[in-house]
Enzyme design. Structure first.
Site, PDB file in Angstrom:
ATOM      1  N   GLY A  66     -13.663   9.067  48.348  1.00 40.40           N
ATOM      2  CA  GLY A  66     -14.228   8.522  47.125  1.00 40.40           C
ATOM      3  C   GLY A  66     -14.237   9.473  45.945  1.00 40.40           C
ATOM      4  N   HIS A 132     -14.474  -8.842  31.342  1.00 39.07           N
ATOM      5  CA  HIS A 132     -13.259  -9.026  30.549  1.00 39.07           C
ATOM      6  C   HIS A 132     -12.922  -7.821  29.671  1.00 39.07           C
ATOM      7  CE1 HIS A 132     -15.448  -9.694  26.731  1.00 39.07           C
ATOM      8  NE2 HIS A 132     -16.368 -10.217  27.518  1.00 39.07           N
TER       9      HIS A 132
END
Length: 205
Positions: A66, A132
């Site tokens: 990670g 978005h």
């Protein structure tokens, strides 16, 4: 497929590969734990010599770690050994058909909205929501349940902690750490640690 690493995040990568019925042999790479020769029943590659025996030519690899800096370093190492970075995209996540780039990892139960642009080697971890027109740089770690609202921009080599919230149109620079649960309400320059509600810069990195 070669999964780089044989620890906690590698286990989550394996889970996604298995739930998606990955059809090819799976190996793990770990050269720091001498006694580890098997990971959840799959063979562990221990060094470059063993790697070349298994993959004499090109091979695909995924990043089972990670930490952003480690992800970048391992990408560069295995790219130099003839590997090609592959993406892990969970079929248990929802993502727009308008993704601009697909060279990242998307774990379970995430959401990626339309016209998102995710950089190479970036990790979108379990339950994160990316809305978005968000742009995220390369080798950045988005932790579980992080929320990035519309038109946010995040740089390279960042680490966004679990359950953090980035408000719309915020700009976050390179090498930034956002603490778990932080609410980012204003832009963050490069090389900073930000924590709290609302988020405050407490340290230069």
């Amino acid at each position: 497929m070669l999964v780089i690493g044989a620890g906690g995040h590698a286990l989550e990568i394996l889970d996604v590969l298995l739930q998606d019925n990955y059809p090819h042999p799976i190996y793990f790479y770990d050269d720091i734990t001498p006694s580890l020769t098997s990971f959840r029943g799959f063979p562990v590659v221990k060094n470059e010599t063993m790697l070349k025996e298994i993959y004499p030519a090109n091979f695909f690899f995924v990043l089972g770690i990670g930490n952003p800096i480690h992800r970048k370093n391992m990408y560069e190492k295995f790219k130099s050994l003839g590997g090609d970075l592959s993406s892990v995209i969970s079929n248990k996540s929802v993502h727009s058909s308008q993704l601009i780039n697909k060279e990242f990892d998307l774990m379970n139960l995430c959401y990626l909205g339309p016209e998102t642009n995710i950089g190479k080697g970036t990790l979108i971890n379990t339950g994160a929501q990316i809305h978005h027109e968000v742009e995220i740089g390369e080798f950045t770690e988005i932790s579980p349940r992080a929320l990035l609202l519309g038109k946010v921009k995040v740089g390279n080599l960042c680490s966004l902690g679990g359950n953090c919230t980035i408000l719309p149109k915020i700009r976050i620079g390179n090498n930034v750490i956002v603490g778990a649960g932080t609410v980012v309400t204003s832009d963050v320059p490069d090389n900073k640690l930000i924590v709290g509600v609302p988020g405050k810069i407490i340290k230069s990195l």
